[in-house]
Design an enzyme around this catalytic site. Structure first.
Site, PDB file in Angstrom:
ATOM      1  N   ASP A  10      -3.217  -0.272  -5.633  1.00  0.00           N
ATOM      2  CA  ASP A  10      -1.943  -0.348  -4.901  1.00  0.00           C
ATOM      3  C   ASP A  10      -1.177  -1.612  -5.319  1.00  0.00           C
ATOM      4  O   ASP A  10      -0.958  -2.493  -4.515  1.00  0.00           O
ATOM      5  CB  ASP A  10      -2.193  -0.339  -3.377  1.00  0.00           C
ATOM      6  N   HIS A 240      -9.581 -11.415  -4.684  1.00  0.00           N
ATOM      7  CA  HIS A 240     -10.057 -10.150  -4.089  1.00  0.00           C
ATOM      8  C   HIS A 240     -10.308  -9.099  -5.174  1.00  0.00           C
ATOM      9  O   HIS A 240     -11.435  -8.838  -5.568  1.00  0.00           O
ATOM     10  CB  HIS A 240      -9.029  -9.608  -3.090  1.00  0.00           C
TER      11      HIS A 240
HETATM   12  O1  RIB Z   1      -8.015  -7.456   1.580  1.00  0.00           O
HETATM   13  C1  RIB Z   1      -7.637  -7.628   0.248  1.00  0.00           C
HETATM   14  C2  RIB Z   1      -7.123  -6.342  -0.338  1.00  0.00           C
HETATM   15  O2  RIB Z   1      -5.934  -5.953   0.361  1.00  0.00           O
HETATM   16  C3  RIB Z   1      -6.725  -6.406  -1.791  1.00  0.00           C
HETATM   17  O3  RIB Z   1      -7.018  -5.181  -2.409  1.00  0.00           O
HETATM   18  C4  RIB Z   1      -5.229  -6.620  -1.739  1.00  0.00           C
HETATM   19  O4  RIB Z   1      -4.582  -6.166  -2.896  1.00  0.00           O
HETATM   20  C5  RIB Z   1      -4.836  -5.844  -0.524  1.00  0.00           C
HETATM   21  O5  RIB Z   1      -4.640  -4.521  -0.878  1.00  0.00           O
HETATM   22 CA    CA Z   2      -5.288  -4.045  -3.765  1.00  0.00          CA
END
Ligand code: RIB
Ligand code: CA
Length: 313
Positions: A10, A240
């Site tokens: 995303d 992340h």
């Molecule tokens: O919590 C972190 C996630 O949430 C990552 O994938 C960031 O891109 C958001 O989508």
């Molecule tokens: Ca993400």
């Protein structure tokens, strides 16, 4: 020997970092991107995915996925984290490329059959496309090498509610289906991503050594850094989504534990990933006869950051 992956995403600033990292990793063969809503709408996520690939000089397919959660109420896109454009409001010119004519779920099913037992699906957003792919063709569960997902938290606090992480709370029903399917799921959640902080030094290094991609990542990430500074009082940002790519290449950077994961799908705990030890006999049977996931509980942060720096050299 390369590892074939499909990235479900995303984009999203940290998704962009993960996608470029994967494309630059010599031992990964990125076959396709599939898109979902989450950080932005699915239409914008698809456009962004095409823009990232054009920037990277890659022409792998992009297939558009689901636009909303399976059953839960949709949450507003977090434009205060990723900007209205998903790229930190930098006005980067959008690609004119067009997506694949198949849905994300159909593309996943097709590719898994084309390369049985060879593909790892790396999921960086809410998990609706994976749930849809299972619904479309349940046999893929036995034909996927591994699902490596960024999401959830078992002992760490959530980042949307005190217990819920963003990708899981954005479609808790889909997440429960994915954890409940009989394939190998590795969860790269906040338990580890909150242990890895990327600062300005590494980001500047990436800018200085990666041409246009470097310029893009540096510019987009300024907005992300500002969010961390202003809302969380943190210098830099957590790593992340890119952590899943590191796991796909070198799992020895992480320590894992076997856990049965159930996802709370409503109420005040919605989106919580609740982990049980596989051997633990519990009074209620929510975790009984369920697949055991591989949950990342520790990470060598220095090695992970070195991996990123070396890959972007
Ligand atoms: O919590 C972190 C996630 O949430 C990552 O994938 C960031 O891109 C958001 O989508
Ligand atoms: Ca993400």
């Amino acid at each position: 020997m390369t590892r074939k992956i499909i990235i479900d995403t995303d984009p999203g600033i940290d998704d962009a970092m993960a996608i470029f990292l994967a494309l630059k990793s010599p031992t990964l063969d990125v076959l396709a991107l599939t898109t979902t809503y989450g950080n932005v709408s699915v239409d914008l996520a698809t456009k962004n995915a095409l823009t990232l690939l054009e920037l990277a000089g890659s022409d792998i397919p992009v297939a558009k996925g689901v636009a909303k959660p399976l059953a839960a109420k949709a949450l507003p896109a977090p434009d205060f984290v990723h900007g209205k454009d998903g790229f930190g409001n930098i006005n980067w010119p959008a690609s004119n490329r067009t997506p694949d004519s198949r849905s994300a779920a159909q593309l996943i099913v097709d590719m898994v059959h084309q390369y049985p037992n060879e593909i790892a699906i790396v999921a960086l957003g809410p998990l609706g496309n994976l749930a849809k792919a299972i619904e479309l063709d349940p046999t893929i569960v036995g034909l996927v090498d591994e699902v490596i997902l960024m999401g959830g938290a078992i002992t760490e606090k959530g980042n949307v509610t005190p217990v819920a992480e963003a990708n899981i709370i954005n479609d808790p029903h889909a997440a429960d289906i994915v954890f409940g399917a009989d394939w190998l799921v590795t969860m790269v959640g906040l338990d580890v991503t909150h242990q890895v902080l990327m600062g300005d030094e590494l980001l500047s290094y990436i800018r200085d050594n990666n041409g246009e991609i470097g310029e893009f990542l540096y510019s987009a990430t300024q907005f992300y850094f500002d969010f961390y500074q202003n809302r969380l009082d943190i210098e830099g940002c957590y790593v992340h989504d890119a952590s899943t790519i590191v796991y796909a290449v070198d799992p020895s950077i992480f320590t894992t534990e076997p856990k049965v994961i159930r996802v709370a799908v409503d109420g005040v705990g919605i989106g919580q990933t609740i982990a049980a030890d596989p051997e633990h006999k519990l009074a209620l049977d929510y975790w009984e006869n369920k697949p055991v996931a591989n949950v990342c509980v520790g990470v060598d942060s220095e090695r992970l950051l070195t991996f990123i720096k070396t890959t972007f050299s």
